[in-house]
Scaffold this motif. Structure first.
Motif, short mmCIF file in Angstrom:
data_model
loop_
_atom_site.label_atom_id
_atom_site.label_comp_id
_atom_site.label_asym_id
_atom_site.label_seq_id
_atom_site.Cartn_x
_atom_site.Cartn_y
_atom_site.Cartn_z
N UNK A 282 0.83 -1.20 0.00
CA UNK A 282 0.00 0.00 0.00
C UNK A 282 0.87 1.25 0.00
N UNK A 283 0.33 2.30 -0.59
CA UNK A 283 0.99 3.59 -0.63
C UNK A 283 0.19 4.55 0.21
N UNK A 284 0.83 5.05 1.26
CA UNK A 284 0.21 5.95 2.22
C UNK A 284 0.62 7.38 1.87
N UNK A 285 -0.39 8.23 1.71
CA UNK A 285 -0.15 9.64 1.42
C UNK A 285 -1.00 10.44 2.39
N UNK A 286 -0.40 11.40 3.07
CA UNK A 286 -1.10 12.17 4.10
C UNK A 286 -1.72 11.24 5.15
N UNK A 287 -0.99 10.20 5.50
CA UNK A 287 -1.43 9.21 6.49
C UNK A 287 -2.69 8.46 6.08
N UNK A 288 -2.95 8.39 4.78
CA UNK A 288 -4.13 7.69 4.27
C UNK A 288 -3.69 6.67 3.24
N UNK A 289 -4.25 5.45 3.32
CA UNK A 289 -4.00 4.45 2.29
C UNK A 289 -4.82 4.87 1.08
N UNK A 290 -4.14 5.20 -0.01
CA UNK A 290 -4.81 5.73 -1.20
C UNK A 290 -4.75 4.77 -2.37
N UNK A 291 -3.61 4.15 -2.56
CA UNK A 291 -3.37 3.24 -3.67
C UNK A 291 -2.60 2.05 -3.13
N UNK B 285 -15.85 -3.88 -6.60
CA UNK B 285 -15.66 -3.45 -5.21
C UNK B 285 -14.65 -4.35 -4.51
N UNK B 286 -13.97 -3.79 -3.56
CA UNK B 286 -13.04 -4.57 -2.76
C UNK B 286 -13.85 -5.37 -1.76
N UNK B 287 -13.63 -6.66 -1.78
CA UNK B 287 -14.33 -7.57 -0.88
C UNK B 287 -13.25 -8.30 -0.08
N UNK B 288 -13.02 -7.82 1.13
CA UNK B 288 -11.96 -8.37 1.96
C UNK B 288 -12.62 -9.10 3.12
N UNK B 289 -12.29 -10.33 3.28
CA UNK B 289 -12.86 -11.21 4.32
C UNK B 289 -14.38 -11.32 4.22
N UNK B 290 -14.89 -11.33 2.98
CA UNK B 290 -16.31 -11.53 2.75
C UNK B 290 -17.17 -10.29 2.92
N UNK B 291 -16.58 -9.15 3.19
CA UNK B 291 -17.34 -7.92 3.38
C UNK B 291 -16.89 -6.88 2.36
N UNK B 292 -17.86 -6.31 1.62
CA UNK B 292 -17.53 -5.25 0.67
C UNK B 292 -17.14 -4.01 1.45
N UNK B 293 -16.04 -3.42 1.03
CA UNK B 293 -15.53 -2.22 1.70
C UNK B 293 -15.87 -1.01 0.84
N UNK B 294 -16.90 -0.26 1.23
CA UNK B 294 -17.31 0.91 0.47
C UNK B 294 -16.19 1.93 0.46
N UNK B 295 -15.99 2.51 -0.71
CA UNK B 295 -14.93 3.50 -0.88
C UNK B 295 -13.64 2.89 -1.40
N UNK B 296 -13.56 1.56 -1.41
CA UNK B 296 -12.39 0.85 -1.92
C UNK B 296 -12.76 0.12 -3.20
N UNK B 297 -11.94 0.27 -4.23
CA UNK B 297 -12.14 -0.40 -5.51
C UNK B 297 -10.93 -1.24 -5.84
N UNK B 298 -11.15 -2.27 -6.63
CA UNK B 298 -10.06 -3.04 -7.22
C UNK B 298 -10.13 -2.88 -8.72
N UNK B 299 -9.00 -2.54 -9.33
CA UNK B 299 -8.90 -2.38 -10.77
C UNK B 299 -8.14 -3.57 -11.30
N UNK B 300 -8.78 -4.33 -12.19
CA UNK B 300 -8.17 -5.53 -12.75
C UNK B 300 -7.00 -5.19 -13.67
N UNK B 301 -6.09 -6.12 -13.82
CA UNK B 301 -4.89 -5.93 -14.64
C UNK B 301 -5.22 -5.47 -16.05
#
Length: 115
Positions: free
Chosen positions: A32-41, A68-84
């Motif tokens: 992960x890349x943290x910018x301004x103490x936030x995980x952004x990318x 949508x990002x689905x981590x441990x079976x729960x969709x995380x609103x505000x997080x996206x996954x971009x496919x290769x």
């Protein structure tokens, strides 16, 4: 499968080109890349993990190669996954990085309340 290190280097290179101050951190089994103490990318396997503003989430989730990002079976609103497939061109990757950078400037991180 470990995260795609080449993709991580592409993100790293772009952030350096933009003169961003960032910290790389191992997270979600990726990088992960943290910018301004936030995980952004970030990179998870061969996908870009992206944090976006709530106001843009619903529109971006309809884009090609995005889910949508689905981590441990729960969709995380505000997080996206971009496919290769949606990251082959540098212009495409840069567009997604820009959304993450926008979150780093204006996004609010909701932290869990301490008991």
């Amino acid at each position: 499968m470990a995260y795609n290190e080449e993709l991580s280097l592409r993100v790293n290179k772009r952030l350096i080109e933009l003169n961003c101050s960032f910290i790389e951190k191992k997270m979600f089994g990726g990088n992960a890349f943290m910018i301004n103490d936030k995980m952004c990318v970030g990179i998870m396997k061969a996908e870009v993990m992206l944090r976006v503003l709530d106001s843009e989430y619903e529109v971006l989730i309809e884009s090609n190669h995005v889910h949508p990002m689905n981590f441990t079976g729960k969709t995380m609103k505000g997080f996206l996954l971009i496919e290769a497939e949606g990251l082959k061109k540098e212009t495409d990757l840069n567009k997604w990085i820009d959304y993450g950078l926008e979150f780093s400037k204006f996004g609010i991180v909701k932290s869990k309340k301490k008991k």
